[in-house]
Scaffold this active site. Structure first.
Site, PDB file in Angstrom:
ATOM      1  N   HIS A  23      16.119   8.566  87.038  1.00  0.00           N
ATOM      2  CA  HIS A  23      16.292   9.891  86.431  1.00  0.00           C
ATOM      3  C   HIS A  23      17.698  10.416  86.680  1.00  0.00           C
ATOM      4  O   HIS A  23      18.451   9.854  87.469  1.00  0.00           O
ATOM      5  CB  HIS A  23      15.314  10.888  87.082  1.00  0.00           C
ATOM      6  CG  HIS A  23      13.884  10.647  86.738  1.00  0.00           C
ATOM      7  ND1 HIS A  23      13.142  11.526  85.977  1.00  0.00           N
ATOM      8  CD2 HIS A  23      13.054   9.623  87.049  1.00  0.00           C
ATOM      9  CE1 HIS A  23      11.907  11.052  85.834  1.00  0.00           C
ATOM     10  NE2 HIS A  23      11.833   9.903  86.475  1.00  0.00           N
ATOM     11  N   GLU A  46      17.464  12.588  79.945  1.00  0.00           N
ATOM     12  CA  GLU A  46      18.150  11.993  81.099  1.00  0.00           C
ATOM     13  C   GLU A  46      18.668  10.616  80.693  1.00  0.00           C
ATOM     14  O   GLU A  46      18.004   9.594  80.885  1.00  0.00           O
ATOM     15  CB  GLU A  46      17.199  11.949  82.297  1.00  0.00           C
ATOM     16  CG  GLU A  46      16.802  13.377  82.691  1.00  0.00           C
ATOM     17  CD  GLU A  46      15.790  13.460  83.824  1.00  0.00           C
ATOM     18  OE1 GLU A  46      15.433  14.590  84.178  1.00  0.00           O
ATOM     19  OE2 GLU A  46      15.360  12.409  84.320  1.00  0.00           O
ATOM     20  N   HIS A  59      12.041  11.320  81.277  1.00  0.00           N
ATOM     21  CA  HIS A  59      12.518  12.588  80.723  1.00  0.00           C
ATOM     22  C   HIS A  59      13.557  12.243  79.649  1.00  0.00           C
ATOM     23  O   HIS A  59      14.565  11.595  79.938  1.00  0.00           O
ATOM     24  CB  HIS A  59      13.139  13.466  81.815  1.00  0.00           C
ATOM     25  CG  HIS A  59      12.116  13.958  82.808  1.00  0.00           C
ATOM     26  ND1 HIS A  59      12.309  13.950  84.160  1.00  0.00           N
ATOM     27  CD2 HIS A  59      10.874  14.469  82.594  1.00  0.00           C
ATOM     28  CE1 HIS A  59      11.229  14.442  84.761  1.00  0.00           C
ATOM     29  NE2 HIS A  59      10.347  14.769  83.840  1.00  0.00           N
ATOM     30  N   GLU A  77      17.072   9.933  91.578  1.00  0.00           N
ATOM     31  CA  GLU A  77      17.909  10.895  90.844  1.00  0.00           C
ATOM     32  C   GLU A  77      19.351  10.439  90.975  1.00  0.00           C
ATOM     33  O   GLU A  77      19.907  10.402  92.063  1.00  0.00           O
ATOM     34  CB  GLU A  77      17.747  12.297  91.435  1.00  0.00           C
ATOM     35  CG  GLU A  77      16.319  12.842  91.374  1.00  0.00           C
ATOM     36  CD  GLU A  77      15.905  13.270  89.976  1.00  0.00           C
ATOM     37  OE1 GLU A  77      16.772  13.341  89.077  1.00  0.00           O
ATOM     38  OE2 GLU A  77      14.704  13.530  89.783  1.00  0.00           O
TER      39      GLU A  77
HETATM   40 ZN   LIG Z   1      13.797  13.416  85.403  1.00  0.00          ZN
END
Ligand SMILES: [Zn+2]
Length: 331
Positions: free
Chosen positions: A157, A67, A64, A221
């Site tokens: 991420h 990020e 992404h 994450e």
């Molecule tokens: Zn992500």
């Protein structure tokens, strides 16, 4: 959204954000490693005596494009390693996922790259990210072909919204038990407080490598979205130390074992009538009680089935047919 600014960034961060591996590649090559750039945004570094004892580690960042924290963290980690290249005790594939989105300062160009790791992409098949996923799938296949049994994939991420557990990870259930246990323990050493076991692919990169290549893979994450060059790297200190150890074949500092959650239900957006009972600002791991309505979608009503379920990744704005959230329960 405006284009990302690469001015005033540390050189290693600027280079990784633009998938410019020149200097890093040169240092490993000079130290006798087999270095290749099999695709734009992909660097592989393999030892002269690759063998079954040597782990194969795929590190991916920027899947992404907005990020940016993991890009900074990994840039510093790889820079340090490239200055002492003989410390590298694993075969490494470094992957910068969505370079074009990073340059644009956006999450994606046409559609979410982390939903493209599946064979049937429906009406997303003609998107920019579908082509990018094909490139990454081919490079990943080549990297793991002939790799030994120790296979890792850490897809790093940062989350869009706040979370009761600022660092958490999604782990595919199908990973072999021993490797899965080592992965979860390692994630704990990296500061991850909660792990969600995922029984089914949502088209993510980490599920793909677990299913297709037998990798101990996880979508990790690491905190909140931030601007490239302005992330507070102290929040990644434990993960940075765990990566340092993994790449050198060393043991990480003991950590706290993460809380483990099972997926109770996956909320799929079936139509444009989809409406969630809460917005995308809802904190990850917010608890809901049995019977509470999670979402409605025409005649379909999603309700909480267990005494208590926790919502993760609520996002009513996804495309029809995609996952709009996961409900999890303590394992
Ligand atoms: Zn992500």
């Amino acid at each position: 959204m405006s284009a990302a600014s690469f001015d005033a960034l540390p050189e290693s961060v600027r280079a990784l954000a633009q998938a410019d591996f020149g200097q890093v590649a040169g240092r490993f090559r000079d130290a006798g490693f087999t270095v290749a750039l099999p695709a734009k945004g992909v660097l592989t570094v393999k030892g002269a005596q690759s063998g079954a004892a040597r782990a194969s580690v795929l590190l991916s960042v920027g899947v992404h494009g907005d990020e940016t924290g993991p890009i900074e963290m990994v840039a510093h980690a790889v820079e340090a390693l490239a200055r002492a290249p003989r410390e590298l005790a694993a075969d490494l594939m470094l992957c910068v996922g969505n370079i074009d989105a990073i340059a644009a300062g956006k999450r994606f160009v046409d559609a979410d790259l982390n939903r493209m790791f599946r064979l049937d992409r429906g009406d997303l098949a003609s998107t920019f990210e579908a082509g990018r996923a094909d490139t990454l799938i081919a490079a990943t296949h080549d990297f793991f072909a002939g790799a030994g049994p120790q296979r890792w994939h850490l897809d790093l991420h940062t989350a869009i919204r706040a979370s009761r557990y600022p660092q958490f990870a999604i782990v595919p259930e199908l990973i072999e038990e021993g490797a899965r246990g080592r992965l979860i323990a390692w994630l704990g050493q990296g500061g991850v407080e909660a792990v969600i076991m995922n029984p089914k692919s949502a088209g993510t990169y980490s599920y793909w490598t677990a299913e297709r290549h037998g990798a101990a893979a996880s979508t990790v994450e690491l905190g909140r979205i931030g601007t490239l060059g302005q992330n507070d790297l102290s929040q990644f200190a434990a993960m940075s130390a765990a990566l340092h150890a993994l790449l050198r074949g060393a043991s990480a500092q003991p950590g706290t074992h993460p809380l483990v959650f099972n997926t109770a239900q996956s909320i799929t957006k079936l139509s444009d009538a989809f409406s969630m009972s809460f917005g995308r600002d809802t904190e990850n791991f917010t608890p809901l009680k049995q019977g509470e309505v999670i979402a409605t979608d025409g005649d379909t009503v999603y309700t909480v089935k267990h005494d208590e379920e926790f919502v993760v990744f609520p996002n009513p704005d996804v495309r029809v047919g995609l996952r709009a959230g996961i409900m999890v329960v303590r394992a």
